[in-house]
Scaffold this motif. Structure first.
Motif, PDB file in Angstrom:
ATOM      1  N   TYR A   8      20.171   1.732 -22.250  1.00  0.00           N
ATOM      2  CA  TYR A   8      20.825   0.624 -21.551  1.00  0.00           C
ATOM      3  C   TYR A   8      22.269   0.537 -22.036  1.00  0.00           C
ATOM      4  O   TYR A   8      22.594  -0.298 -22.886  1.00  0.00           O
ATOM      5  N   ARG A  10      25.072  -0.627 -20.820  1.00  0.00           N
ATOM      6  CA  ARG A  10      25.761  -1.919 -20.690  1.00  0.00           C
ATOM      7  C   ARG A  10      25.238  -2.920 -21.707  1.00  0.00           C
ATOM      8  O   ARG A  10      25.994  -3.721 -22.245  1.00  0.00           O
ATOM      9  N   LEU A  11      23.939  -2.886 -21.972  1.00  0.00           N
ATOM     10  CA  LEU A  11      23.368  -3.766 -22.989  1.00  0.00           C
ATOM     11  C   LEU A  11      23.908  -3.396 -24.362  1.00  0.00           C
ATOM     12  O   LEU A  11      24.181  -4.267 -25.182  1.00  0.00           O
ATOM     13  N   SER A  12      24.071  -2.106 -24.618  1.00  0.00           N
ATOM     14  CA  SER A  12      24.652  -1.662 -25.889  1.00  0.00           C
ATOM     15  C   SER A  12      26.054  -2.224 -26.069  1.00  0.00           C
ATOM     16  O   SER A  12      26.403  -2.728 -27.148  1.00  0.00           O
ATOM     17  N   LEU A  13      26.860  -2.138 -25.009  1.00  0.00           N
ATOM     18  CA  LEU A  13      28.215  -2.700 -25.080  1.00  0.00           C
ATOM     19  C   LEU A  13      28.176  -4.211 -25.289  1.00  0.00           C
ATOM     20  O   LEU A  13      28.971  -4.764 -26.051  1.00  0.00           O
ATOM     21  N   LEU A  14      27.258  -4.874 -24.607  1.00  0.00           N
ATOM     22  CA  LEU A  14      27.142  -6.327 -24.743  1.00  0.00           C
ATOM     23  C   LEU A  14      26.749  -6.712 -26.171  1.00  0.00           C
ATOM     24  O   LEU A  14      27.325  -7.638 -26.751  1.00  0.00           O
ATOM     25  N   VAL A  15      25.783  -6.021 -26.752  1.00  0.00           N
ATOM     26  CA  VAL A  15      25.354  -6.315 -28.126  1.00  0.00           C
ATOM     27  C   VAL A  15      26.514  -6.105 -29.091  1.00  0.00           C
ATOM     28  O   VAL A  15      26.787  -6.958 -29.953  1.00  0.00           O
ATOM     29  N   ALA A  17      29.756  -6.135 -28.435  1.00  0.00           N
ATOM     30  CA  ALA A  17      30.791  -7.141 -28.182  1.00  0.00           C
ATOM     31  C   ALA A  17      30.380  -8.501 -28.740  1.00  0.00           C
ATOM     32  O   ALA A  17      31.204  -9.209 -29.341  1.00  0.00           O
ATOM     33  N   LEU A  18      29.115  -8.868 -28.548  1.00  0.00           N
ATOM     34  CA  LEU A  18      28.650 -10.156 -29.082  1.00  0.00           C
ATOM     35  C   LEU A  18      28.715 -10.189 -30.601  1.00  0.00           C
ATOM     36  O   LEU A  18      29.062 -11.210 -31.193  1.00  0.00           O
ATOM     37  N   TRP A  19      28.379  -9.069 -31.226  1.00  0.00           N
ATOM     38  CA  TRP A  19      28.454  -9.008 -32.688  1.00  0.00           C
ATOM     39  C   TRP A  19      29.895  -9.260 -33.154  1.00  0.00           C
ATOM     40  O   TRP A  19      30.141 -10.036 -34.067  1.00  0.00           O
ATOM     41  N   GLY A  38      24.620  -1.929 -31.415  1.00  0.00           N
ATOM     42  CA  GLY A  38      24.681  -1.657 -29.981  1.00  0.00           C
ATOM     43  C   GLY A  38      23.828  -0.465 -29.573  1.00  0.00           C
ATOM     44  O   GLY A  38      23.312  -0.418 -28.465  1.00  0.00           O
TER      45      GLY A  38
END
Length: 163
Positions: A8, A10-15, A17-19, A38
Motif C-alpha cells: 500500500y 500511499r498508506l506508507s507515505l501517509l504513515v 508523513a504522520l510520523w 512507512g
C-alpha cells in the motif's frame, strides 16, 4: 518486487508523513524512523487490510464527495423541519435496499454515505445477500427511498469504481 515490499504505497507515505507531523521534526533520525514505519506497518497489516478497489474516475470521485456534502446540508434542513413539525408527519421506516455492488469496500462506502446523510442510518450491511438495511426518520414511500439511494449514491459509486 516493489509491490511486495510496499503493498500500500500511499498508506506508507501517509504513515511516514504522520510520523513526521506528530514529531514536528525532519531530523535524520526521524526521517529514517518515518521511512521504516512507512514500510513496516502497511507490510505487517497487509493480511488484515482489504484489497482496495481502483478509482477509475477520480474526477467523478471528487464530484461524489461534493454531491454528498450538498446532500448532507440539504438533509439537515429537512430533518430540522421534520423535528419541529407535528409528529404525525413522521413516517419512520426500516427499508431493505437490494445492492448491485459486489465490492465490499464500495458497499461499505454506500452504507457510510447513507449514515452520513441526516435522516437515514445504515442498520445492517449484508454482503452475502447483497442488501443494505436502512432506517429512515421519515419515508412515506419506501420505494422512493430505495430508488433515491440506488440512483443518487450506488450508481455513482459503481461508476467511480466500475464495479
Amino acid at each position: 518486487m516493489i509491490a511486495r515490499a510496499l503493498p500500500y504505497p500511499r498508506l506508507s507515505l501517509l504513515v511516514a508523513a504522520l510520523w513526521l507531523l506528530l514529531n514536528d521534526s525532519v531530523e535524520p533520525a526521524h526521517l529514517v524512523l518515518a521511512a521504516a514505519l512507512g514500510v513496516a506497518l502497511p507490510w505487517y497489516a497487509r493480511r488484515i487490510l482489504p484489497s482496495l478497489p481502483v478509482v477509475h474516475r477520480p474526477l467523478r470521485a471528487v464530484g461524489y464527495v461534493l454531491f454528498v456534502l450538498r446532500d448532507i446540508v440539504v438533509a439537515n434542513f429537512q430533518v430540522a423541519r421534520l423535528v419541529l413539525s407535528p409528529l404525525h408527519r413522521l413516517h419512520p421506516r426500516i427499508v431493505v435496499v437490494p445492492l448491485d455492488v459486489t465490492e465490499p469496500l464500495v458497499a461499505s462506502m454506500l452504507a457510510m454515505t447513507v449514515t452520513l446523510t441526516p435522516g437515514t442510518v445504515s442498520v445492517e450491511l449484508d454482503l452475502e445477500h447483497r442488501r443494505l438495511t436502512v432506517h429512515a426518520l421519515s419515508a412515506a414511500d419506501p420505494a422512493t427511498l430505495i430508488h433515491d439511494i440506488k440512483t443518487r449514491y450506488e450508481a455513482r459509486l459503481k461508476e467511480i469504481f466500475q464495479c
